[in-house]
Design a protein around this motif. Structure first.
Motif, mmCIF file in Angstrom:
data_model
loop_
_atom_site.group_PDB
_atom_site.id
_atom_site.type_symbol
_atom_site.label_atom_id
_atom_site.label_comp_id
_atom_site.label_asym_id
_atom_site.label_seq_id
_atom_site.Cartn_x
_atom_site.Cartn_y
_atom_site.Cartn_z
ATOM 1 N N GLU A 291 6.456 8.470 5.841
ATOM 2 C CA GLU A 291 7.639 7.611 5.821
ATOM 3 C C GLU A 291 8.924 8.384 6.067
ATOM 4 O O GLU A 291 9.992 7.774 6.223
ATOM 5 C CB GLU A 291 7.751 6.888 4.464
ATOM 6 N N LYS A 292 8.847 9.698 6.100
ATOM 7 C CA LYS A 292 10.046 10.507 6.293
ATOM 8 C C LYS A 292 10.336 10.683 7.784
ATOM 9 O O LYS A 292 9.417 10.908 8.577
ATOM 10 C CB LYS A 292 9.886 11.865 5.623
ATOM 11 N N VAL A 293 11.605 10.608 8.160
ATOM 12 C CA VAL A 293 12.011 10.726 9.570
ATOM 13 C C VAL A 293 13.130 11.753 9.658
ATOM 14 O O VAL A 293 14.116 11.690 8.917
ATOM 15 C CB VAL A 293 12.491 9.384 10.138
ATOM 16 N N GLU A 294 12.973 12.712 10.555
ATOM 17 C CA GLU A 294 13.998 13.736 10.784
ATOM 18 C C GLU A 294 14.557 13.584 12.188
ATOM 19 O O GLU A 294 13.810 13.423 13.158
ATOM 20 C CB GLU A 294 13.406 15.139 10.634
ATOM 21 N N GLN A 295 15.870 13.606 12.274
ATOM 22 C CA GLN A 295 16.530 13.518 13.578
ATOM 23 C C GLN A 295 16.715 14.916 14.137
ATOM 24 O O GLN A 295 17.235 15.806 13.471
ATOM 25 C CB GLN A 295 17.891 12.839 13.445
ATOM 26 N N LEU A 296 16.278 15.115 15.392
ATOM 27 C CA LEU A 296 16.402 16.405 16.065
ATOM 28 C C LEU A 296 17.324 16.222 17.268
ATOM 29 O O LEU A 296 16.973 15.537 18.224
ATOM 30 C CB LEU A 296 15.031 16.917 16.527
#
Length: 393
Positions: A291-296
């Motif tokens: 469920e975790k989302v990281e923006q790159l």
């Protein structure tokens, strides 16, 4: 070919070819050095200065191209392949089993890679005038050796009557699947976005996305040309950074105001379980881990704005079940100009689909809903799903 007492065999180009390649490389290096000079205008006339600068910029493009070609020639001339003979029992097992399938196998041996991994190299041909799938043969040899093997991308796909060499690579630690979804801008028939997926040897996968300036056929041609050039440069042996710089300086030298497509590249190492992102004006990429989302993201400008493209790779380790989500500007804009990052991260975190194509379709639908059903710019979503493979017992 030289055989040592340890039975380790090495192969490289002949001494004559090696000397010729190195001489060619020296010539290219020397030509490149002849363009190694700073820009010094010889007049104060503005028009003349602009013309002189354009010539100087063109010479710098030629210099970069010559230098990279010289490097590739040097690498090929100095490349040494190390072979190790296969055990007699395994060799006989493969030869006899393949003979029953109508396939003639010669000289199976191990090829040691730079990273220490071993591939299997063998010469195969059919005993009758019929083509046999090399991939199916690789599967059969996998069963015989109790080892997961796959046909390398550089090997022929069909075994024919004429003998050819085939390389069987060990299966990578990770498996990647891709999926894409697109929407074309209203009142247009051609998307200005283009994407490409390239599979290389040694478990490397390259996904590229380019967004042409504006929309329509011209934008599509511009972004398509960028991807075609990138593919050709990479296949010719250019490094990713060198290929990007070559295309950027070429577009910069053209000096066209509208031809500034973006270039978003994701390179996945399926053996080591990592990825590298390079963005030249590309929108953010998102890494979804459960469920975790990281923006790159990397804040830089599209191709051709400056003579030197600013390249700072974004590196991440990958885990089983990760999703990398690449998008074009149209998707970003659909979520609003402000706080789009939070809106997109929230939408991505709620996606439960596991098929990359379904994930791409779902996110595109979310973008269309956020934009009120309007398609004000071309939208492209690319999804790379990563899964860890199981070891063969």
């Amino acid at each position: 070919m030289r055989t040592e007492e340890s039975e380790l065999r090495t192969a490289q180009v002949s001494d004559l070819c090696r000397r010729r390649l190195l001489n060619y490389a020296d010539s290219f290096y020397e030509l490149a050095r002849s363009y190694d000079r700073e820009f010094r205008p010889g007049t104060e006339d503005r028009q003349t200065i602009l013309s002189e600068r354009r010539l100087w910029e063109s010479s710098q493009i030629l210099k970069s191209h010559l230098t990279e070609m010289a490097k590739i020639m040097t690498d090929v001339a100095c490349e040494v392949l190390c072979y190790r003979p296969m055990e007699e029992k395994k060799k006989r097992l493969i030869i006899h089993a393949m003979r029953n399938e109508g396939i003639r196998v010669e000289n199976p041996c191990y090829l040691t890679r730079d990273d220490g991994r071993e591939a299997i190299v063998l010469t195969m041909s059919t005993e009758k005038r019929m083509g046999i799938s090399a991939e199916e043969t690789a599967d059969m040899i996998s069963v015989l050796l109790n080892r997961r093997l796959q046909l390398s991308v550089s090997s022929p796909f069909v075994i024919e009557e004429t003998p050819h060499s085939y390389i069987l690579e060990g299966e990578a630690r990770f498996l990647a699947l891709t999926g894409f979804a697109r929407a074309i801008k209203e009142n247009e028939t051609v998307s200005g976005d283009n994407y490409a997926v390239l599979e290389a040897e040694r478990g490397r996968l390259t996904i590229m996305l380019s967004d042409g300036t504006g929309s329509g056929e011209q934008a599509g041609n511009d972004s398509g040309q960028v991807l075609d050039l990138m593919e050709k440069f990479l296949e010719a042996g250019y490094s990713t950074d060198a290929a990007i710089k070559m295309i950027n300086t070429a577009l910069f030298a053209l000096g066209e105001d509208r031809n500034h497509p973006t270039l978003d590249i994701c390179e996945v190492d399926l053996c080591g379980g990592s990825c590298e992102l390079r963005k030249v004006g590309g929108a953010a990429t998102f890494l979804k881990r459960e469920e975790k989302v990281e923006q790159l993201a990397e804040g830089n400008l599209p191709l051709g704005i400056f003579q030197q493209a600013q390249l700072e790779p974004i590196c991440r380790k990958l885990q089983d079940g990760d999703f990398l989500i690449m998008v074009s500007d149209g998707v970003v804009d659909a979520f609003g100009e402000r706080d789009y990052e939070d809106a997109m991260c929230e939408a991505i975190s709620q996606i439960e689909e596991q098929n990359p194509g379904e994930v791409a379709d779902r996110l595109l639908r979310e973008a269309l809903m956020a934009a009120g059903g309007r398609i004000r710019d071309d939208m492209t979503v690319g999804v790379i799903g990563i899964w860890e493979t199981l070891e063969m017992n």
